[in-house]
Scaffold this active site. Sequence first.
Site, PDB file in Angstrom:
ATOM      1  N   GLY A   1      83.839  18.381  85.370  1.00 43.75           N
ATOM      2  CA  GLY A   1      84.055  18.823  86.742  1.00 43.75           C
ATOM      3  C   GLY A   1      82.806  18.887  87.607  1.00 43.75           C
ATOM      4  O   GLY A   1      82.689  19.761  88.464  1.00 43.75           O
ATOM      5  N   SER A   2      81.867  17.946  87.412  1.00 43.25           N
ATOM      6  CA  SER A   2      80.660  18.015  88.255  1.00 43.25           C
ATOM      7  C   SER A   2      81.015  17.744  89.723  1.00 43.25           C
ATOM      8  O   SER A   2      80.415  18.340  90.630  1.00 43.25           O
ATOM      9  CB  SER A   2      79.569  17.059  87.752  1.00 43.25           C
ATOM     10  OG  SER A   2      79.936  15.724  87.932  1.00 43.25           O
ATOM     11  N   ASN A   3      81.992  16.880  89.965  1.00 41.86           N
ATOM     12  CA  ASN A   3      82.418  16.661  91.360  1.00 41.86           C
ATOM     13  C   ASN A   3      83.066  17.920  91.928  1.00 41.86           C
ATOM     14  O   ASN A   3      82.856  18.268  93.089  1.00 41.86           O
ATOM     15  CB  ASN A   3      83.374  15.475  91.442  1.00 41.86           C
ATOM     16  CG  ASN A   3      82.636  14.149  91.509  1.00 41.86           C
ATOM     17  OD1 ASN A   3      81.994  13.844  92.506  1.00 41.86           O
ATOM     18  ND2 ASN A   3      82.695  13.370  90.433  1.00 41.86           N
TER      19      ASN A   3
ATOM     20  N   ASN B   1      90.977  10.844  96.086  1.00 42.58           N
ATOM     21  CA  ASN B   1      90.385  10.652  94.753  1.00 42.58           C
ATOM     22  C   ASN B   1      89.005  10.017  94.921  1.00 42.58           C
ATOM     23  O   ASN B   1      88.718   9.386  95.942  1.00 42.58           O
ATOM     24  CB  ASN B   1      91.281   9.718  93.930  1.00 42.58           C
ATOM     25  CG  ASN B   1      90.742   9.494  92.524  1.00 42.58           C
ATOM     26  OD1 ASN B   1      90.276  10.417  91.855  1.00 42.58           O
ATOM     27  ND2 ASN B   1      90.786   8.256  92.058  1.00 42.58           N
TER      28      ASN B   1
ATOM     29  N   HIS C   1      86.376   7.380  92.815  1.00 47.23           N
ATOM     30  CA  HIS C   1      86.291   6.444  91.689  1.00 47.23           C
ATOM     31  C   HIS C   1      84.876   5.873  91.640  1.00 47.23           C
ATOM     32  O   HIS C   1      84.317   5.515  92.680  1.00 47.23           O
ATOM     33  CB  HIS C   1      87.328   5.331  91.852  1.00 47.23           C
ATOM     34  CG  HIS C   1      87.355   4.406  90.679  1.00 47.23           C
ATOM     35  ND1 HIS C   1      87.949   4.768  89.483  1.00 47.23           N
ATOM     36  CD2 HIS C   1      86.845   3.168  90.492  1.00 47.23           C
ATOM     37  CE1 HIS C   1      87.788   3.781  88.612  1.00 47.23           C
ATOM     38  NE2 HIS C   1      87.128   2.795  89.200  1.00 47.23           N
TER      39      HIS C   1
ATOM     40  N   GLU D   1      78.486  10.050  94.132  1.00 46.37           N
ATOM     41  CA  GLU D   1      79.792  10.718  94.192  1.00 46.37           C
ATOM     42  C   GLU D   1      79.650  12.131  94.747  1.00 46.37           C
ATOM     43  O   GLU D   1      80.397  12.548  95.635  1.00 46.37           O
ATOM     44  CB  GLU D   1      80.428  10.782  92.799  1.00 46.37           C
ATOM     45  CG  GLU D   1      80.808   9.428  92.242  1.00 46.37           C
ATOM     46  CD  GLU D   1      81.529   9.548  90.908  1.00 46.37           C
ATOM     47  OE1 GLU D   1      82.437  10.374  90.773  1.00 46.37           O
ATOM     48  OE2 GLU D   1      81.171   8.794  89.971  1.00 46.37           O
TER      49      GLU D   1
HETATM   50  C1  GRF Z   1      83.620  10.706  87.948  1.00 50.27           C
HETATM   51  O1  GRF Z   1      82.816   9.602  87.727  1.00 50.27           O
HETATM   52  C2  GRF Z   1      84.809  10.323  88.795  1.00 50.27           C
HETATM   53  O2  GRF Z   1      84.515   9.346  89.735  1.00 50.27           O
HETATM   54  C3  GRF Z   1      85.749   9.762  87.773  1.00 50.27           C
HETATM   55  O3  GRF Z   1      85.605  10.607  86.653  1.00 50.27           O
HETATM   56  C4  GRF Z   1      84.297  11.190  86.661  1.00 50.27           C
HETATM   57  C5  GRF Z   1      84.464  12.662  86.600  1.00 50.27           C
HETATM   58  O4  GRF Z   1      83.243  13.320  86.467  1.00 50.27           O
HETATM   59  N1  GRF Z   1      87.081   9.638  88.289  1.00 50.27           N
HETATM   60  P1  GRF Z   1      83.156  14.900  86.710  1.00 50.27           P
HETATM   61  O5  GRF Z   1      84.195  15.574  85.811  1.00 50.27           O
HETATM   62  O6  GRF Z   1      83.393  15.178  88.140  1.00 50.27           O
HETATM   63  O7  GRF Z   1      81.763  15.245  86.268  1.00 50.27           O
END
Ligand code: GRF
Length: 206
Positions: free
Chosen positions: A12-14, A107, A109, A179
């Site tokens: 869940g870094s995003n 989303n 990607h 991202e």
């Molecule tokens: C990210 O690279 C996102 O683009 C992809 O899965 C990864 C998730 O990373 N769909 P995180 O859990 O947000 O660190």
Amino acid sequence: MINIAVFISGGGSNMRAIAAAIEKGDIAGARLALVVSSKTSAGGIDFANQNNIPSAIIDYKGKTEDEIELELKSLMRAYSIDFIALAGFVKVLPAKFTKSYERRIVNIHPSLIPLFCGRTYYGLRVHEAAISSGMKVSGATVHYVDAGVDTGKIIAQETCKIEKNDTAESLQKRVLKIEHKIYSRAIGEVIAEIAKTGGNYENGID
Ligand code: GRF
């Protein structure tokens, strides 16, 4: 106030970057109302618990698409969710669910869509494919979610160079930085747009 749910399956870094952006006031008029994970052991769930962000697990196992749809809808209703950001969520959302939340699900990607995306491209595979194709650039894409996988309209993209000595891991790291930067910005823009027409999600949930 726009209630955001972030859907995750892993670290869940995003999601954390989105939480930080909200905290800083960079996503105006929004709050992180719920974290939904497809896995009980996701690191992102620990973060949510430590930060008093409500969380829920959605277990797809043994359920029909209709059952999943109903479960998701009742969860969204319970937390009055107006907007959904998928962030590493590895499950496909039921088509009816994406339809009822049209233009309210986004989303991210880790490639330049429409390249290296779709059902078989996740994790390091995306970056391995980008490198072995000979492409000189890669990057990240934010897009709306429709009934397909990585097929919705593109909202934002940013590129980075693929260096000669890049491995899938080194490229993944570089793309992940992008991202974290572009996702919150894109979410802020989409939410500002939604807010112009009232903002809160009032229809579609039956
Ligand atoms: C990210 O690279 C996102 O683009 C992809 O899965 C990864 C998730 O990373 N769909 P995180 O859990 O947000 O660190």
